[in-house]
Every structure is written in structure tokens, then in C-alpha cells.
Design an enzyme around this catalytic site. Structure first.
Site, PDB file in Angstrom:
ATOM      1  N   SER A  98      -1.829  -4.083  -5.826  1.00  0.00           N
ATOM      2  CA  SER A  98      -1.898  -5.411  -6.461  1.00  0.00           C
ATOM      3  C   SER A  98      -2.211  -6.463  -5.414  1.00  0.00           C
ATOM      4  O   SER A  98      -1.630  -6.467  -4.332  1.00  0.00           O
ATOM      5  CB  SER A  98      -0.567  -5.759  -7.128  1.00  0.00           C
ATOM      6  OG  SER A  98      -0.272  -4.817  -8.122  1.00  0.00           O
ATOM      7  N   GLU A 111      14.301  -4.768  -5.518  1.00  0.00           N
ATOM      8  CA  GLU A 111      13.547  -5.093  -6.715  1.00  0.00           C
ATOM      9  C   GLU A 111      14.354  -4.816  -7.978  1.00  0.00           C
ATOM     10  O   GLU A 111      13.950  -5.219  -9.053  1.00  0.00           O
ATOM     11  CB  GLU A 111      12.321  -4.176  -6.697  1.00  0.00           C
ATOM     12  CG  GLU A 111      11.089  -4.780  -7.294  1.00  0.00           C
ATOM     13  CD  GLU A 111      10.101  -3.688  -7.600  1.00  0.00           C
ATOM     14  OE1 GLU A 111      10.117  -2.640  -6.909  1.00  0.00           O
ATOM     15  OE2 GLU A 111       9.342  -3.874  -8.541  1.00  0.00           O
ATOM     16  N   GLY A 134       0.823  -1.213   0.000  1.00  0.00           N
ATOM     17  CA  GLY A 134       0.000   0.000   0.000  1.00  0.00           C
ATOM     18  C   GLY A 134       0.849   1.252   0.000  1.00  0.00           C
ATOM     19  O   GLY A 134       1.030   1.898   1.040  1.00  0.00           O
ATOM     20  N   TYR A 135       1.395   1.571  -1.162  1.00  0.00           N
ATOM     21  CA  TYR A 135       2.205   2.774  -1.292  1.00  0.00           C
ATOM     22  C   TYR A 135       1.434   3.859  -2.052  1.00  0.00           C
ATOM     23  O   TYR A 135       1.148   4.917  -1.529  1.00  0.00           O
ATOM     24  CB  TYR A 135       3.513   2.485  -2.043  1.00  0.00           C
ATOM     25  CG  TYR A 135       4.518   1.635  -1.295  1.00  0.00           C
ATOM     26  CD1 TYR A 135       4.311   1.244   0.025  1.00  0.00           C
ATOM     27  CD2 TYR A 135       5.702   1.229  -1.920  1.00  0.00           C
ATOM     28  CE1 TYR A 135       5.251   0.462   0.689  1.00  0.00           C
ATOM     29  CE2 TYR A 135       6.643   0.448  -1.247  1.00  0.00           C
ATOM     30  CZ  TYR A 135       6.406   0.070   0.051  1.00  0.00           C
ATOM     31  OH  TYR A 135       7.334  -0.694   0.708  1.00  0.00           O
ATOM     32  N   SER A 136       1.102   3.566  -3.326  1.00  0.00           N
ATOM     33  CA  SER A 136       0.509   4.596  -4.195  1.00  0.00           C
ATOM     34  C   SER A 136      -0.847   5.068  -3.688  1.00  0.00           C
ATOM     35  O   SER A 136      -1.625   4.295  -3.138  1.00  0.00           O
ATOM     36  CB  SER A 136       0.332   4.047  -5.608  1.00  0.00           C
ATOM     37  OG  SER A 136       1.543   3.520  -6.076  1.00  0.00           O
TER      38      SER A 136
HETATM   39  C1  LIG Z   1       0.445  -3.178 -12.934  1.00  0.00           C
HETATM   40  C2  LIG Z   1       0.681  -2.236 -11.811  1.00  0.00           C
HETATM   41  C3  LIG Z   1       0.734  -2.710 -10.518  1.00  0.00           C
HETATM   42  C4  LIG Z   1       0.922  -1.832  -9.465  1.00  0.00           C
HETATM   43  N1  LIG Z   1       0.936  -2.323  -8.183  1.00  0.00           N
HETATM   44  C5  LIG Z   1       1.068  -1.466  -7.150  1.00  0.00           C
HETATM   45  C6  LIG Z   1       1.041  -1.947  -5.812  1.00  0.00           C
HETATM   46  O1  LIG Z   1       0.902  -3.141  -5.581  1.00  0.00           O
HETATM   47  N2  LIG Z   1       1.141  -1.066  -4.802  1.00  0.00           N
HETATM   48  C7  LIG Z   1       1.314   0.269  -5.034  1.00  0.00           C
HETATM   49  O2  LIG Z   1       1.433   1.019  -4.078  1.00  0.00           O
HETATM   50  N3  LIG Z   1       1.351   0.767  -6.292  1.00  0.00           N
HETATM   51  C8  LIG Z   1       1.222  -0.078  -7.355  1.00  0.00           C
HETATM   52  N4  LIG Z   1       1.241   0.415  -8.635  1.00  0.00           N
HETATM   53  C9  LIG Z   1       1.303   1.845  -8.820  1.00  0.00           C
HETATM   54  C10 LIG Z   1       2.656   2.337  -9.319  1.00  0.00           C
HETATM   55  O3  LIG Z   1       3.593   2.284  -8.299  1.00  0.00           O
HETATM   56  C11 LIG Z   1       2.410   3.761  -9.800  1.00  0.00           C
HETATM   57  O4  LIG Z   1       1.568   3.654 -10.923  1.00  0.00           O
HETATM   58  C12 LIG Z   1       3.677   4.440 -10.170  1.00  0.00           C
HETATM   59  O5  LIG Z   1       4.392   4.768  -9.022  1.00  0.00           O
HETATM   60  C13 LIG Z   1       3.405   5.717 -11.008  1.00  0.00           C
HETATM   61  O6  LIG Z   1       2.519   6.544 -10.334  1.00  0.00           O
HETATM   62  P1  LIG Z   1       1.186   7.110 -11.041  1.00  0.00           P
HETATM   63  O7  LIG Z   1       0.482   5.956 -11.656  1.00  0.00           O
HETATM   64  O8  LIG Z   1       0.471   7.927 -10.054  1.00  0.00           O
HETATM   65  O9  LIG Z   1       1.700   7.993 -12.243  1.00  0.00           O
HETATM   66  P2  LIG Z   1       2.231   9.498 -12.156  1.00  0.00           P
HETATM   67  O10 LIG Z   1       3.276   9.583 -11.106  1.00  0.00           O
HETATM   68  O11 LIG Z   1       1.092  10.411 -12.063  1.00  0.00           O
HETATM   69  O12 LIG Z   1       2.939   9.588 -13.555  1.00  0.00           O
HETATM   70  C14 LIG Z   1       2.235   9.828 -14.779  1.00  0.00           C
HETATM   71  C15 LIG Z   1       3.227  10.085 -15.881  1.00  0.00           C
HETATM   72  O13 LIG Z   1       4.001  11.251 -15.554  1.00  0.00           O
HETATM   73  C16 LIG Z   1       5.374  10.972 -15.563  1.00  0.00           C
HETATM   74  N5  LIG Z   1       6.078  11.703 -14.503  1.00  0.00           N
HETATM   75  C17 LIG Z   1       5.758  11.808 -13.188  1.00  0.00           C
HETATM   76  N6  LIG Z   1       6.667  12.538 -12.531  1.00  0.00           N
HETATM   77  C18 LIG Z   1       7.595  12.918 -13.464  1.00  0.00           C
HETATM   78  C19 LIG Z   1       8.784  13.702 -13.407  1.00  0.00           C
HETATM   79  N7  LIG Z   1       9.236  14.247 -12.275  1.00  0.00           N
HETATM   80  N8  LIG Z   1       9.468  13.863 -14.547  1.00  0.00           N
HETATM   81  C20 LIG Z   1       9.041  13.349 -15.720  1.00  0.00           C
HETATM   82  N9  LIG Z   1       7.928  12.603 -15.827  1.00  0.00           N
HETATM   83  C21 LIG Z   1       7.205  12.403 -14.702  1.00  0.00           C
HETATM   84  C22 LIG Z   1       5.483   9.476 -15.308  1.00  0.00           C
HETATM   85  O14 LIG Z   1       6.674   8.967 -15.864  1.00  0.00           O
HETATM   86  C23 LIG Z   1       4.257   8.956 -16.031  1.00  0.00           C
HETATM   87  O15 LIG Z   1       4.546   8.787 -17.383  1.00  0.00           O
HETATM   88  C24 LIG Z   1       1.078  -0.449  -9.709  1.00  0.00           C
HETATM   89  C25 LIG Z   1       1.042   0.025 -11.017  1.00  0.00           C
HETATM   90  C26 LIG Z   1       0.844  -0.838 -12.065  1.00  0.00           C
HETATM   91  C27 LIG Z   1       0.807  -0.312 -13.450  1.00  0.00           C
END
Ligand SMILES: Cc1cc2nc3c(=O)[nH]c(=O)nc-3n(C[C@H](O)[C@H](O)[C@H](O)COP(=O)(O)OP(=O)(O)OC[C@H]3O[C@@H](n4cnc5c(N)ncnc54)[C@H](O)[C@@H]3O)c2cc1C
Ligand SMILES: Cc1cc2nc3c(=O)[nH]c(=O)nc-3n(C[C@H](O)[C@H](O)[C@H](O)COP(=O)(O)OP(=O)(O)OC[C@H]3O[C@@H](n4cnc5c(N)ncnc54)[C@H](O)[C@@H]3O)c2cc1C
Lengths: 388, 364
Positions: A155, A239, A121-123
Site C-alpha cells: 500500500s 495494530e 514490504g511484507y507480502s
Molecule cells: C487492501 C490491502 C492492503 C494491503 N496492504 C499491504 C501492505 O501494505 N503491505 C503488505 O506487505 N501486504 C499488504 N497486503 C497484503 C495482505 O497482508 C495479504 O493479502 C494477507 O496477508 C493475506 O495474504 P494473501 O493475500 O497472500 O492470501 P493467502 O494467504 O493466499 O490466503 C488466501 C485465502 O486462504 C486462507 N488461508 C491461508 N492460510 C490459511 C490457513 N492456514 N488456514 C485457513 N485458511 C487459510 C486465507 O484466510 C484467505 O482466505 C494488503 C492487502 C489488502 C487486501
């Protein structure tokens, strides 16, 4: 420079290989009890948690042997050594590094025994790449923390017994990395609600998780209150080394090559098309590059040095390949790639086989830090360019 | 498992870098570039004294007796410094003679290659434009136990400076053999020309009934020998390119820290910093592939063909990308700071495109 194994390492590799021959025969795999037997026998070998301390049931093994084990298993296409995936990958290592004696006793053997699942539970809706901005609140109340807030993309949330949860215990901080606290929370605690999310490939392996006045005993605090960021950083580091992924990538490439050989385009096998060959050979060299980068990282670890930002290199290759394999397969297949499953009246096994793979790339590309974030890490921490 | 350099190799690297910084800074490189054969006598003597020219020649024949990993360390540095010299060419000739020569041939040629009094090169490419055994048509007509050569080799590196050529030819219309031909032999005519990479020299070599006596023909299967030599060449050339790219990245990153536009160092903009991060990924991955290939040369020869092709494939496609990246990040400062940049920007890309050997066949 020496890429050979020592005699001891070769002996270990042979041991793993003969174990694989014995336990992973094609007939054996058809046995209904196969998975249960498999988990039991690798556990008896102490190969689960291979480098975890022996006193908590781990193997107490070295890094080199661990890599050999993972490589051989991956080459043989064997099932995982345990089913508590996140437990093995980062929850366990974080508990080993930061946990209390009681937590180690309580959790580590269960993870090694595949007793139940962990989720992460991070995001949060407002905190993804910028994880440290997280808002899910925990307030200390006597011997308990009271948690309120929301997580997303968690997940395995719907089938996990425990969650490793990042919360904010202090908002009045100069650096947002301070004031974050890591808690280990039982998913069936009153006030926890899980709402599955369907992804674009059609499955719902992840979910939103809501916390409404969830009470967590203070003994389930991992690390120090307010110092949870360090726990995450260490856990994510486990990881990123990327060596064990290479065997899997080699087999994915081999599958795409096979597809190219048996698919005819313009009257000849797609494998004779120079454009396709060029892309296949690029992927091949990149995978070999990842393998060798991994060996360089491994050498560093064997010398007792810590890995840092350089492991982002393989993360970027990995992301490229995840997208490339999907696209390449679709391009080779042409319009037939549009099937999501094989129509009943067709006997071509390739139909419907590749689309879901091509939709699966976000898991690889986004999880654990997006490519842009990896590029920032390299540019800022290695090349010394100014921060965004 | 140890994928790292030894202490001796680290010393070799730093000694080489220091020597080149002192003796061949960019201004000197510019001057050498403009000389007819892109070769500086004094520098060449210095290189010979340091043992570079005979690095992989065994000690019995006047060399240092080191291995290909050491040579790659050295070539990465000369690539970084864009050093114009026939070092690669003259390292390949002794490789041919050491591996495929008779005792007499080694005795006769290796010591002078090691001390720099002789310069060798590999003359492979012909009208076919195919780098490999399939492209060889230069005819060798049997004559008095040896052969007479007729035909032309093209784009031969350092042919103008070289005193001896290793020449693959088609013996009696049949199989490939490798002959050692002295540059001043009767019937040999070289024609040099300017090419895109100003730090390198190339020439055509015309063979008009040139005699190659039986004791100047290398032994063994010429097809296999040529394939092996081309693999070694791929490793050597890749080493120079990786070195050049590394320097490229260093200079460009520094420029991105120093150059301010819109009140910020341009390195703060992701449009600049992300391509630089990609360059870093390319340099390091190429380096991993390169050192593995160099290790294979002596320790695992059966793995060399694929390892060399993978290393060179990655490099040949990426070094031009990295050069143009460096170019676009620095914009027209390139022309102003031409002492460094114009070399860096066109050298790695132009240098080896001709001999790029994608591994497509090996994979599919
Ligand atoms: C299949 C899958 C499983 C997952 N499982 C888990 C889980 O079990 N637990 C959990 O906690 N999370 C999980 N996640 C979440 C994942 O950790 C986040 O999706 C990830 O950290 C990106 O955050 P966000 O989706 O909010 O995208 P955002 O951070 O909003 O990013 C959106 C876009 O903006 C870009 N961006 C953001 N900041 C910058 C910057 N400073 N410079 C340039 N570009 C930038 C990113 O590269 C991306 O392209 C999962 C995600 C996926 C796809
Ligand atoms: C062939 C040629 C002819 C020219 N002729 C003339 C002429 O006749 N008269 C004249 O006045 N000028 C001329 N110029 C100059 C030209 O207009 C400038 O080179 C151009 O405006 C770029 O400025 P710069 O060179 O200072 O590069 P910089 O602005 O320093 O840019 C360096 C790098 O940083 C990047 N960068 C800069 N700002 C940002 C940002 N905010 N975000 C992301 N990336 C950024 C750029 O894309 C570039 O890659 C000429 C240039 C060339 C190459």
C-alpha cells in the site's frame, strides 16, 4: 469494576474537547490551509505519537490518555493527527523498540512531523498469510546488503519515501521464522521499481515492488540480522488493540440507520422492516461488545500486562462488520445500489455513495491477518487445540 | 477505568465453583432435575448459609449487601454448573422489594428471602405473550383500599417452589402496579408443567378474586418499576447463559483434543476448530456486555436498559448456536455422555427463547 474516568482523565478529556471545538469548526474546515494548520497545532500539543518517548519528540503520555484522545478525535470525525500513517502505526513503534539511537534520531521526528510516507514490504506473491515463507533475498556485501526479489500489495508504494522491508538473509534454517531480516530502504534507491495495481473498487493505492540488486547500507538494518520476525510480530501487535476504531464504526452504523430511515421499501421506511432491524441491532450490539472488549484489553494494559491473542476477537468482529455494512447498505438501497456515482440528472445523494464502500471491505478483512488466521490464533493459542 | 473483578469477587467465584463441584456435580444435577420442583432442600440450605440468597439484600435486612456485579459472578457459576434452583427468581423478588417497597414491606419480606425460608418470583407474562408493561392485563379491582386480582400469569419461573409472587397488574383498568401475593393466599392456584429446559420449572398462576391489601402494593410508578425489574432479569439470565456457554466451550474443546478420527484429534480440523474459535469470541464478547450491564445496575441506572438489552440480545441468539455447535462437534457422544451434554445442549437454547428481547427498537 469502574467505568468512570478519574478527575485527571476527565480534565484531559475536556481539554481535548475544547481543542476540538476550537480547531474543528465547520468554517475552519473550509479554510484552504486547514490541514496544514491542524497538523501543526496537534504537533505543538505533542499529541502526535502521544505515547512515544518525549526525547524523540513524542508526547511521553500514558495509555489511558491516548485512548481518550483517539476516542474524542474519532467521535468528532477529526482528521488524523499525522499523515505518515504507517509510520505512526507500526514503523515508528518498531523503531522505538528495536532501532539504534541513530535510527531513532533520524526517523522518529520525521514521522511525527508527517514529513513523508512509509510503506510496508511484507507480502510476496508466494507469501501472504504464511508470511514467514518469504523469499525476497538480502545478501551482505561489506557495509551493504544487496536485495533481490519482489513484494506485492504494498500500500502506498508509489508515494512513499521509505519502505520497511522483510528479507531473507538465511535460507538454511530449520524454522522459517529464523533467517528473516528487516531493512529500512529508500524507495528511490537504484533498482527499486514500483508497478501500481488497480483494485476492484477502481483505485490503485497498492502496487508490486521489484528489487533488482538494490544496495542498502547496513546502518539501515532494524533489529538484528536474522531476527526480523520479532520486529514484525511487535509491529503487528500495535495494530490489533482496536479501541479507537469503535467511534468510526458507530458513525458508520448511524449512516446505515439513516439510510434505512429515508429509503422506502414496500411502501414504508426500510427501518421498519423486521429483518433489517434485526441486522442493525446485531451490528449495534457487536460494536458495543467491541468497545467493552477493548476496555477489558485496556485494563490489562494498564496493569502492565501484554496483550496477546485475545485481540483477535475484535479483528473478527471488525471483519464481519466491514462486510455486513456494505451488504446491508446495498440491500436497503436495492437496485439503485448499482450506481457507482450519482447520475447528473438525479438529485438523490445516496445514489452512488454506497457501492464503493461495499467494495472496500477487503482492506479491513484481509489486511493484518485474514479471519481464518485469526480463528487459528484463537483456537491454537487460547483454546490449546492442535496446530494445523 | 478498571474492567476487572476485585480480589473478593475472584474469591467469590472460586468458592462458588468449589461448592458446586463438591455439592452439585452433574450426577446430582440430574437427580435434582428429576425432582418435582427441581429444588434440593439440603443444597438450598447450603446456598443460604453461604449468603447467596441474600447476596444483594442489604445487611440491615439480613443480606450480604453486595452488588449486581457480585451476583453476576455467582450466576455465571451456577449457569456453568447448570444448577437447578430458583436462585434467579428469588434474587429478583428482593430487588423489587428493596427498590420499590416501603420500610414495612422490607422489614416483613426481605429477611425471610435472605435466609431462604421464603422463595420469591416475578410473575409477568400473560396471554398477550408480551414481556413488558404493554402485555399486562391482569385486572386489579379496587377493594377496601387495596385490590382484588383476577386473571392468569403464564410460564412463571419457579412458581411451584415460590412462597411469594411479585405480580404486576392493571389497577382499576388504568396504570400498572406491583403487588406482593403470598402463594398460599385464597384464590391462588398454580399449575406446573414440564418444559424444554429440564433444569427449570415453570407454572401458570390463576388469580381468582385474590385480595391484595394496600400494604402489599409496591410504591411508585409500576410501569417504570416493571421495566427496571425486567432489565435486572435480563442481566441475571444472561449471566447464567454466559456461564453455561463458557462451560460448553470448555468441554467441547477438551473433547476435540481427545477424540481421534482419521488418525488426528478432531480439534486439528478447521471444520471443528474454527467454530470453537467463534464460540470463544461469542463467550468473551457476551461477558464484556454482561459485566458492563451488571455495573450499570447500580452505578449508571440510566444506561441499564440499553446495556441489558444488548447483553441479552447477543446471548440469546448465540447460546443456542453454541449449544448446537457443541452438539455437532461431539456428534452422538452427546447421548452417551448424557449426564453432561444433553443438559448443556438444550438448556441454554430452550431456556430463554421465550423472553428474548432484541434491541431493534432502540437502534432504529
Ligand atoms: C487492501 C490491502 C492492503 C494491503 N496492504 C499491504 C501492505 O501494505 N503491505 C503488505 O506487505 N501486504 C499488504 N497486503 C497484503 C495482505 O497482508 C495479504 O493479502 C494477507 O496477508 C493475506 O495474504 P494473501 O493475500 O497472500 O492470501 P493467502 O494467504 O493466499 O490466503 C488466501 C485465502 O486462504 C486462507 N488461508 C491461508 N492460510 C490459511 C490457513 N492456514 N488456514 C485457513 N485458511 C487459510 C486465507 O484466510 C484467505 O482466505 C494488503 C492487502 C489488502 C487486501
Ligand atoms: C441418531 C443417530 C442414529 C445413529 N444410528 C446408527 C446406527 O444405527 N448404526 C451405526 O452404525 N451408527 C449409527 N449412528 C452413528 C453415526 O453414523 C456416527 O455418529 C457418525 O458416523 C459420526 O461419527 P462419530 O459419532 O464417531 O463422530 P466423530 O467422527 O468423532 O465426529 C465428531 C466431530 O468431528 C467432526 N469430524 C470428524 N472427522 C472430521 C474431519 N476429517 N474433518 C472435519 N471434521 C471432522 C465431525 O463432523 C463431528 O462434528 C447414529 C448416530 C445418530 C446421531
Amino acid at each position: 469494576m469502574d467505568f468512570n474516568l478519574t478527575p485527571e482523565e476527565e480534565a484531559f478529556r475536556d481539554e481535548v474537547r475544547s481543542f476540538i471545538r476550537e480547531h474543528l469548526s465547520p468554517e475552519g474546515r473550509k479554510d484552504p490551509n486547514f490541514m496544514g494548520n491542524w497538523l501543526k497545532s496537534v504537533r505543538e500539543k505533542r499529541w502526535v505519537g502521544f505515547n512515544w518517548p518525549a526525547e524523540y519528540g513524542g508526547g511521553g503520555g500514558g495509555i489511558m490518555e491516548q485512548v481518550i484522545l483517539k476516542e474524542e478525535m474519532s467521535k468528532a470525525g477529526g482528521p488524523p493527527l499525522g499523515t505518515s500513517m504507517m509510520g505512526l502505526q507500526w514503523v515508528g513503534p518498531a523503531i522505538i523498540e528495536y532501532g539504534t539511537e541513530e535510527q531513532k534520531q533520524q526517523f522518529l521526528p520525521d514521522i511525527l512531523d508527517s514529513a513523508y510516507q512509509w510503506c510496508t514490504g511484507y507480502s510476496e506473491p508466494g507469501s501472504g498469510s504464511d508470511l514467514a515463507s518469504l523469499q525476497c533475498k538480502a545478501v551482505r556485501d561489506g557495509d551493504e546488503y544487496v536485495v533481490n526479489g519482489q513484494k506485492i500489495w504494498t500500500s502506498g508504494a508509489s508515494y512513499s519515501k521509505w519502505i520497511i522491508l522483510l528479507t531473507r538473509t538465511d535460507s538454511d534454517v530449520e524454522d522459517k521464522h529464523d533467517g528473516i531480516t528487516c531493512l529500512l530502504v529508500e524507495m528511490d534507491s537504484p533498482g527499486v521499481e514500483v508497478r501500481p495495481i488497480k483494485n476492484m473498487a477502481g483505485s490503485s493505492h497498492f502496487a508490486e515492488v521489484f528489487f533488482d540488486n538494490v544496495r542498502v547500507p547496513v546502518k539501515n538494518l532494524l533489529g538484528e540480522e536474522g531476527k526480523g520476525w520479532a520486529v514484525t510480530v511487535s509491529a503487528l501487535a500495535h495494530e490489533r488493540s482496536g479501541i479507537s476504531e469503535v467511534a468510526g464504526l458507530i458513525s458508520q452504523l448511524a449512516q446505515v440507520v439513516q439510510l434505512a430511515k429515508r429509503t422506502r421499501k414496500n411502501g414504508r421506511p426500510a427501518s421498519e422492516d423486521p429483518g433489517i432491524r434485526r441486522r442493525l441491532s446485531k451490528a449495534d450490539a457487536m460494536i458495543e461488545g467491541m468497545r467493552l472488549n477493548g476496555q477489558r484489553f485496556l485494563t490489562k494494559q494498564l496493569k502492565g500486562e501484554k496483550l496477546s491473542s485475545e485481540t483477535s476477537i475484535n479483528k473478527l468482529h471488525r471483519a464481519f462488520l466491514a462486510i455486513e455494512f456494505g451488504e446491508l447498505a446495498l440491500e436497503i438501497q436495492g437496485s439503485a445500489s448499482q450506481y457507482t456515482s450519482r447520475p447528473a440528472d438525479e438529485d438523490d445523494d445516496d445514489l452512488g455513495r454506497w457501492a464503493s464502500g461495499a467494495l472496500g471491505w477487503p482492506a479491513v478483512v484481509i489486511g493484518g491477518g485474514t479471519p481464518n488466521i485469526q480463528r487459528n490464533i484463537i483456537a491454537e493459542r487460547i483454546l490449546g487445540l492442535p496446530k494445523d | 477505568m478498571n474492567f476487572g473483578l476485585t480480589e473478593e469477587q475472584e474469591v467469590l467465584r472460586s468458592v462458588t465453583r468449589r461448592f458446586l463441584d463438591e455439592r452439585a456435580p452433574m450426577a446430582t444435577v440430574r437427580e435434582i432435575m428429576e425432582s418435582p420442583e427441581a429444588l434440593d432442600e439440603k443444597l438450598w440450605t447450603g446456598m443460604a448459609e453461604l449468603g447467596w440468597l441474600g447476596l444483594v439484600i442489604d445487611e440491615d435486612h439480613g443480606g450480604a449487601g453486595l452488588g449486581w456485579v457480585d451476583l453476576v459472578v455467582l450466576l455465571e457459576e451456577t449457569g456453568r454448573g447448570l444448577l437447578p434452583s430458583p436462585l434467579i427468581s428469588t434474587s429478583l423478588a428482593p430487588a423489587a422489594i428493596s427498590e420499590f417497597g416501603t420500610a414495612e414491606q422490607k422489614q416483613r419480606y426481605l429477611p425471610s428471602l435472605a435466609d431462604g425460608s421464603a422463595i420469591g418470583t416475578l410473575a409477568v407474562l400473560e396471554e398477550s405473550d408480551v414481556v413488558g408493561p404493554d402485555g399486562i392485563a391482569l385486572s386489579g379491582t379496587p377493594d377496601d383500599g387495596g385490590y382484588r386480582l383476577n386473571g392468569t400469569k403464564r410460564f412463571v419461573h419457579d412458581a411451584g417452589a415460590a412462597t411469594l409472587f411479585i405480580v404486576p397488574f392493571l389497577a382499576d383498568g388504568n396504570d400498572i402496579k406491583l403487588g406482593i401475593v403470598e402463594a398460599n393466599a385464597e384464590g391462588v392456584a398454580t399449575k406446573s408443567y414440564a418444559t424444554m429446559d429440564e433444569t427449570k420449572r415453570m407454572a401458570d398462576i390463576a388469580f381468582d378474586n385474590v385480595p391484595v391489601s394496600s400494604d402489599a402494593v409496591l410504591t411508585g410508578d409500576g410501569t417504570a418499576a416493571l421495566a427496571r425489574l425486567l432489565d435486572l432479569a435480563a442481566v441475571a439470565v444472561t449471566a447464567e447463559m454466559v456461564g453455561a456457554m463458557d462451560k460448553d466451550l470448555e468441554i467441547t474443546s477438551q473433547y476435540a483434543k481427545d477424540r481421534v478420527q482419521f488418525d488426528q484429534p478432531i480439534g486439528k480440523y478447521q471444520g471443528v476448530k474454527h467454530p470453537l474459535a467463534e464460540m470463544y469470541v461469542d463467550v468473551e464478547t457476551s461477558r464484556s456486555l454482561l459485566y458492563y450491564a451488571a455495573w450499570c445496575v447500580q452505578e449508571q441506572p440510566e444506561s441499564l436498559p440499553l446495556a441489558a438489552a444488548r447483553a441479552k440480545r447477543t446471548r440469546a441468539s448465540r447460546s443456542s448456536a453454541s449449544a448446537s455447535m457443541a452438539y455437532s462437534c461431539t456428534a452422538p457422544s452427546v447421548s452417551r455422555r448424557s449426564t453432561t451434554f444433553s443438559c448443556i445442549s438444550n438448556a441454554p437454547s430452550g431456556r430463554f427463547r421465550r423472553s428474548e428481547t432484541p434491541t431493534t427498537t432502540t437502534v432504529a
